[in-house]
Each structure stands twice: as structure tokens, then as C-alpha cells.
Design an enzyme around this catalytic site. Structure first.
Site, PDB file in Angstrom:
ATOM      1  N   TYR A 135      -1.643  -8.537  -1.112  1.00 28.01           N
ATOM      2  CA  TYR A 135      -0.517  -7.972  -1.858  1.00 28.01           C
ATOM      3  C   TYR A 135       0.777  -8.325  -1.127  1.00 28.01           C
ATOM      4  O   TYR A 135       0.915  -8.087   0.081  1.00 28.01           O
ATOM      5  CB  TYR A 135      -0.633  -6.442  -1.987  1.00 28.01           C
ATOM      6  CG  TYR A 135       0.398  -5.901  -2.960  1.00 28.01           C
ATOM      7  CD1 TYR A 135       0.066  -5.677  -4.282  1.00 28.01           C
ATOM      8  CD2 TYR A 135       1.721  -5.684  -2.570  1.00 28.01           C
ATOM      9  CE1 TYR A 135       1.019  -5.239  -5.210  1.00 28.01           C
ATOM     10  CE2 TYR A 135       2.677  -5.259  -3.472  1.00 28.01           C
ATOM     11  CZ  TYR A 135       2.320  -5.036  -4.786  1.00 28.01           C
ATOM     12  OH  TYR A 135       3.275  -4.624  -5.690  1.00 28.01           O
ATOM     13  N   GLN A 196      -1.347  -1.702 -10.608  1.00 24.53           N
ATOM     14  CA  GLN A 196      -2.149  -2.525 -11.520  1.00 24.53           C
ATOM     15  C   GLN A 196      -2.679  -3.782 -10.830  1.00 24.53           C
ATOM     16  O   GLN A 196      -3.783  -4.248 -11.126  1.00 24.53           O
ATOM     17  CB  GLN A 196      -1.365  -2.881 -12.788  1.00 24.53           C
ATOM     18  CG  GLN A 196      -0.102  -3.689 -12.603  1.00 24.53           C
ATOM     19  CD  GLN A 196       1.127  -2.818 -12.357  1.00 24.53           C
ATOM     20  OE1 GLN A 196       1.015  -1.681 -11.898  1.00 24.53           O
ATOM     21  NE2 GLN A 196       2.296  -3.346 -12.672  1.00 24.53           N
ATOM     22  N   ASN A 219       4.781  -0.532  -1.761  1.00 22.90           N
ATOM     23  CA  ASN A 219       5.451   0.764  -1.892  1.00 22.90           C
ATOM     24  C   ASN A 219       4.430   1.903  -1.994  1.00 22.90           C
ATOM     25  O   ASN A 219       3.225   1.704  -1.850  1.00 22.90           O
ATOM     26  CB  ASN A 219       6.412   0.755  -3.087  1.00 22.90           C
ATOM     27  CG  ASN A 219       5.680   0.551  -4.419  1.00 22.90           C
ATOM     28  OD1 ASN A 219       4.473   0.749  -4.540  1.00 22.90           O
ATOM     29  ND2 ASN A 219       6.435   0.159  -5.433  1.00 22.90           N
ATOM     30  N   GLN A 264      14.241  -2.029  13.711  1.00 24.79           N
ATOM     31  CA  GLN A 264      13.265  -1.242  12.953  1.00 24.79           C
ATOM     32  C   GLN A 264      13.969  -0.277  12.009  1.00 24.79           C
ATOM     33  O   GLN A 264      13.525  -0.058  10.884  1.00 24.79           O
ATOM     34  CB  GLN A 264      12.333  -0.479  13.890  1.00 24.79           C
ATOM     35  CG  GLN A 264      11.450  -1.372  14.716  1.00 24.79           C
ATOM     36  CD  GLN A 264      10.784  -2.465  13.885  1.00 24.79           C
ATOM     37  OE1 GLN A 264       9.997  -2.184  12.987  1.00 24.79           O
ATOM     38  NE2 GLN A 264      11.122  -3.714  14.169  1.00 24.79           N
ATOM     39  N   HIS A 267      14.725  -1.249   8.376  1.00 22.94           N
ATOM     40  CA  HIS A 267      13.648  -1.365   7.392  1.00 22.94           C
ATOM     41  C   HIS A 267      13.718  -0.264   6.342  1.00 22.94           C
ATOM     42  O   HIS A 267      13.479  -0.496   5.161  1.00 22.94           O
ATOM     43  CB  HIS A 267      12.281  -1.246   8.083  1.00 22.94           C
ATOM     44  CG  HIS A 267      11.750  -2.552   8.585  1.00 22.94           C
ATOM     45  ND1 HIS A 267      11.425  -3.595   7.759  1.00 22.94           N
ATOM     46  CD2 HIS A 267      11.472  -2.975   9.842  1.00 22.94           C
ATOM     47  CE1 HIS A 267      10.969  -4.602   8.487  1.00 22.94           C
ATOM     48  NE2 HIS A 267      10.996  -4.257   9.746  1.00 22.94           N
ATOM     49  N   GLU A 332       3.786   1.697  17.162  1.00 23.45           N
ATOM     50  CA  GLU A 332       3.465   0.431  16.494  1.00 23.45           C
ATOM     51  C   GLU A 332       3.961  -0.740  17.352  1.00 23.45           C
ATOM     52  O   GLU A 332       3.213  -1.665  17.665  1.00 23.45           O
ATOM     53  CB  GLU A 332       4.140   0.420  15.120  1.00 23.45           C
ATOM     54  CG  GLU A 332       3.937  -0.867  14.336  1.00 23.45           C
ATOM     55  CD  GLU A 332       4.788  -0.929  13.076  1.00 23.45           C
ATOM     56  OE1 GLU A 332       4.509  -1.795  12.234  1.00 23.45           O
ATOM     57  OE2 GLU A 332       5.749  -0.135  12.933  1.00 23.45           O
ATOM     58  N   HIS A 333       5.255  -0.714  17.702  1.00 24.75           N
ATOM     59  CA  HIS A 333       5.859  -1.743  18.553  1.00 24.75           C
ATOM     60  C   HIS A 333       6.321  -1.087  19.855  1.00 24.75           C
ATOM     61  O   HIS A 333       7.036  -0.089  19.807  1.00 24.75           O
ATOM     62  CB  HIS A 333       7.090  -2.378  17.896  1.00 24.75           C
ATOM     63  CG  HIS A 333       6.842  -2.924  16.526  1.00 24.75           C
ATOM     64  ND1 HIS A 333       7.209  -2.242  15.376  1.00 24.75           N
ATOM     65  CD2 HIS A 333       6.277  -4.085  16.118  1.00 24.75           C
ATOM     66  CE1 HIS A 333       6.889  -2.974  14.326  1.00 24.75           C
ATOM     67  NE2 HIS A 333       6.311  -4.085  14.736  1.00 24.75           N
ATOM     68  N   ASP A 366       7.847 -10.227  14.806  1.00 26.54           N
ATOM     69  CA  ASP A 366       7.816 -10.084  13.342  1.00 26.54           C
ATOM     70  C   ASP A 366       7.671 -11.422  12.646  1.00 26.54           C
ATOM     71  O   ASP A 366       7.158 -11.488  11.522  1.00 26.54           O
ATOM     72  CB  ASP A 366       9.108  -9.413  12.846  1.00 26.54           C
ATOM     73  CG  ASP A 366       9.085  -7.904  13.019  1.00 26.54           C
ATOM     74  OD1 ASP A 366       7.998  -7.353  13.213  1.00 26.54           O
ATOM     75  OD2 ASP A 366      10.161  -7.291  12.960  1.00 26.54           O
ATOM     76  N   HIS A 425     -42.529   5.501   8.003  1.00 27.53           N
ATOM     77  CA  HIS A 425     -41.893   4.711   9.058  1.00 27.53           C
ATOM     78  C   HIS A 425     -42.906   4.431  10.169  1.00 27.53           C
ATOM     79  O   HIS A 425     -43.049   3.302  10.635  1.00 27.53           O
ATOM     80  CB  HIS A 425     -40.702   5.477   9.659  1.00 27.53           C
ATOM     81  CG  HIS A 425     -39.452   5.424   8.843  1.00 27.53           C
ATOM     82  ND1 HIS A 425     -39.329   6.023   7.624  1.00 27.53           N
ATOM     83  CD2 HIS A 425     -38.244   4.828   9.101  1.00 27.53           C
ATOM     84  CE1 HIS A 425     -38.103   5.829   7.152  1.00 27.53           C
ATOM     85  NE2 HIS A 425     -37.433   5.101   8.032  1.00 27.53           N
TER      86      HIS A 425
END
Length: 435
Positions: A135, A196, A219, A264, A267, A332-333, A366, A425
Site C-alpha cells: 500500500y 477498499q 491513513n 519528525q 510529518h 522508533e528513531h 529515511d 499419538h
């Protein structure tokens, strides 16, 4: 314009733990209405296929076509985009792609096996996924770098078919995104977006084939859809807002640090930028840089909101305590803007990506450093890793008993199976035991 006031925390204060927890809190609950909308879309695409995809594409992207086949962009169209973009952009994409490919090739795992003393063969067979779905956001938030970061590891892993979906609101196509798809080796591209698109990748339609795993950012509708279809397909992660944590010894140019924090914050209003330092005067200097540089930024309003609501300047006793606080945040970073980053790396246990030294701006990661920029957020670096080749591979156990091994281990299995009350078994194993 008034100055930004950034939260100040001190690790020596008695209420530091609660203040840090409050700073890091991020409300991830999905709006009930979003949930309902997404479930409706998923159901419609699952049951009505192409027709539902066409209706949602017309409703949300204002794009009306007669068939989903018209929403597919062939390889010729991707090559056309690659030829059309400025040469400097093409070269930058190609350089970034080569570095990403070089790095991820080192992650490739091979199958292995060994034979034990009884002649029994044990091992692991590593195989790629058959098909992966990527995506890619469209419209204003178009990220060709994400195409490279998601598609290249899949191709390095040996995924036979990578299918990309990207919305084109009002028919507006981002040529850079298509060029990146050409460079990364994406096999098929459909100009479909939103929940979708996730549904089409998860369940398949008459035209869009189902995939084994869906990766890539989106999103709230896309993230919710990915969460809903998990189990039918694999997903990479449910990502929260972007975040950066900088640990500095106070000897880096304050303007550099301010801009790293901005990288950051720009963003998203929910993005989080944190600076930790034992030097209180340096924290003051960075705050001054933030307020001086903010008016020069194109996305000043977003940065201002992010810095006001979610940023923090944290004072600690020393760099060892900075590492302790960082491990609690699990960012994260993580930038280690210090004299001896190798010393500090030894003390870091939780981080998505670690940027070592004053010259290592997170922004390089990045785009073109080589390691993946798809990273765990919201403290999930405590238990998860960056996207990589391993996300597009499966591991199957190999077990091949010799007659001698079946005799010896059959006796062990028999005892354990009967202990669990599973007679079939036990008898299955016992058939292979020598008298």
C-alpha cells in the site's frame, strides 16, 4: 508569532516516571464510526469484488471507470514515469535503491539442515511468500521512498509477485511514485486506495489477485483495514505517529539538533520529538534554535503543534541515565549525537533504528542509508524489528527420522503422549519402535 514552549522533564524529579508516562501516552483507539465504515467496505469488496472497488473508487477518489482493469498501470506506464522525471530525481532514486538492495541482501536467510547421531535429518526450509501487497499513500502524502523500502526487501526475499496499490484522487498520478515502482521491480500497480484497496489485496477480486501479506503506510482507514484483515493475510505492523529521540552530550550544534527534531515533527501533529541531555544549558540552546528556525519551515504550523503537544526536553545525570530513559521509551528513531556512540550503543536495548554520531541525521535513514525506514513505533521496539527480508519469508521445519532415530525418540514420545492421555499419538510413535 509567540515562541513554542516545550515540556521540560528532569529524571531526578520524584514525579519523573508519571510525567514520562503521560508524555508517551498516545490514544490509539479507533473511532467507532471509522471501524463501522471499514467493516462495511471490507464486506462489500469481499462479497462483490470488482464492482464494489469501482463504486468506492468513484465515491472516495472521484474517479469513474468502467472496469478495474482500467485502474491497472502496466510496466510501460511505469517506465514512462521513470523516463519523465528529472534526471537528478532518477539518479537519487537509483542510488537509494542500490543501497537499500545491498543492505537487505545481507539479511537473506538460507535453508539449513543437519544430521544427528541416529542419522535423523533436522533443519529449516526458508521460502519466500508467493505474493505481497504494497500500500502506497497517494494525493498530498506521496512517498516514493516508501515504495523502495517496502518493495525491494520483498524482491530480495524472492517474492514472485509484488502488487502495489496507490490512490489517485481526481486521477492525479504521482510520477515519482510510479518511477520508484519501476526501479524497485514492482510487478503490478492498481490505482486503488483506502480500505477498499486493502480489502482487494486481502480477499482478491475478479481482477486484483489476493496476496499473502500487506505492507506499507496509510491513513486511519487503511490502518484499521489492515488490523481487520490480519489473520486472513499477514501485515507488517499497525504504525503510530513518527517519533525521534536524540541523546546528546551537549557538543553538537544546537541548530542541527533542532532540525533533527523538526524532521519528525513535520510529518504529523501527533509526531513526537524528544531530546535527552545531561547539559541543561544545551537544552536551553536547542530550545532557542527551535524558536529561531521554526518560522523558516514550510510546515511550521504542523511542527509547532507537534512540538507544543508532544515534544520534550529531558535533563539527566549522565549519558548512562540517558540510555536508561531511552530504553523505557523504546523509540522508533534514536540519534546518539555524542562523542563515542559505540559506547552508548552497548547500553541500548530497545530502538527501531540507531543513528550513531553527530553526522548521522535521521533523515538519511529515511531515504538512502540502506536500512529500512519502516520501523516499530509507540514503544513496540521492545518486541519488534524494522521491516526486512525476513518479513517476506517463511520458515518450515524439516524432520526426517531414520529407523534408529524413530525407535529411540518413539520411546520418548510414547511416554509423553500417554502422560497427556493422547493414546493415538502414543501408538503412532510405538508402531515405529523396534521390539
Amino acid at each position: 508569532m509567540t515562541d513554542v514552549t516545550i515540556k521540560r522533564l528532569n529524571a531526578s524529579q520524584s514525579d519523573f516516571d508519571s510525567a514520562l508516562a503521560k508524555l508517551l501516552a498516545w490514544e490509539d483507539s479507533v473511532d467507532h464510526q471509522v471501524n463501522e465504515s471499514v467493516r462495511h467496505i471490507l464486506h462489500e469488496v469481499k462479497t462483490r469484488g470488482d464492482q464494489a472497488v469501482l463504486e468506492f473508487t468513484e465515491r472516495f477518489d472521484r474517479l469513474s471507470v468502467a472496469s478495474v482493469a482500467e485502474l491497472e498501470m502496466g510496466q510501460d506506464r511505469l517506465q514512462q514515469s521513470l523516463a519523465a522525471i528529472p534526471q537528478a530525481q532518477r539518479e537519487a532514486l537509483e542510488q537509494a535503491a542500490q543501497r537499500i538492495r545491498d543492505y537487505h541482501q545481507r539479511q537473506n536467510q538460507a535453508s539449513w539442515q543437519y544430521t544427528d547421531e541416529d542419522g535423523t535429518v533436522l533443519g529449516q526450509k526458508v521460502t519466500p511468500l508467493d505474493r505481497a501487497g504494497l500500500y502506497v499513500p497517494g494525493g498530498k502524502a506521496a512517498y516514493p521512498s516508501s515504495v523502495l523500502m517496502n518493495a525491494i526487501p520483498a524482491k530480495v526475499a524472492g517474492v514472485a509477485e509484488v502488487i502495489m496499490v496507490v490512490p489517485t484522487p481526481d486521477g492525479v498520478v504521482n510520477e515519482l511514485v510510479l518511477a520508484a515502482a519501476a526501479i524497485a521491480g514492482v510487478d503490478r500497480v492498481f490505482t486503488v486506495g483506502g480500505a477498499q484497496a486493502v480489502a482487494a489485496l486481502a480477499y482478491g477480486t475478479e481482477t486484483i489477485p489476493p496476496v499473502d501479506k500487506i505492507v506499507g503506510p496509510g491513513n486511519i482507514f487503511v490502518a484499521t483495514a489492515k488490523r481487520e484483515v490480519f489473520g486472513v493475510v499477514g501485515i507488517d505492523m499497525i504504525a503510530g505517529p513518527s517519533e525521534i529521540l536524540v541523546i546528546s552530550d551537549g557538543k553538537t550544534d544546537p541548530d542541527w539538533i533542532a532540525m533533527d527534531l523538526f524532521s519528525q515533527a513535520e510529518h504529523d501533529e501527533q509526531a513526537q520529538s524528544i531530546l535527552i541531555s545531561p547539559d541543561a544549558a544545551f537544552l536551553d540552546a536547542v530550545e532557542a534554535s527551535i524558536n529561531r528556525l521554526l518560522p523558516t519551515m514550510e510546515r511550521a504550523d504542523i511542527i509547532r503543534t507537534s512540538m507544543t503537544d508532544r515534544a520534550a526536553l529531558i535533563q539527566v545525570e549522565d549519558l548512562e541515565q540517558a540510555a536508561e530513559v531511552s530504553n523505557r521509551i523504546a523509540p522508533e528513531h534514536l540519534e546518539l549525537s555524542v562523542e563515542n556512540p559505540e559506547y552508548l550503543v552497548e547500553r541500548i536495548r530497545h530502538a527501531g533504528a540507531i543513528f550513531m554520531g553527530r553526522y548521522t541525521a535521521e533523515a538519511l535513514g529515511d531515504y538512502c542509508a540502506g536500512p529500512n525506514h519502516v520501523l516499530p513505533t509507540s514503544g513496540t521496539a521492545r518486541f519488534s524489528s524494522p521491516l526486512g527480508v525476513y518479513d517476506f519469508q517463511k520458515r518450515s521445519s524439516l524432520i526426517g527420522f531414520s529407523a534408529e532415530g524413530a525407535d529411540r525418540m518413539g520411546r520418548v514420545a510414547s511416554v509423553l503422549a500417554r502422560g497427556e492421555g493422547l493414546t493415538a499419538h502414543a501408538r503412532s510413535a510405538e508402531y515405529r519402535i523396534k521390539d
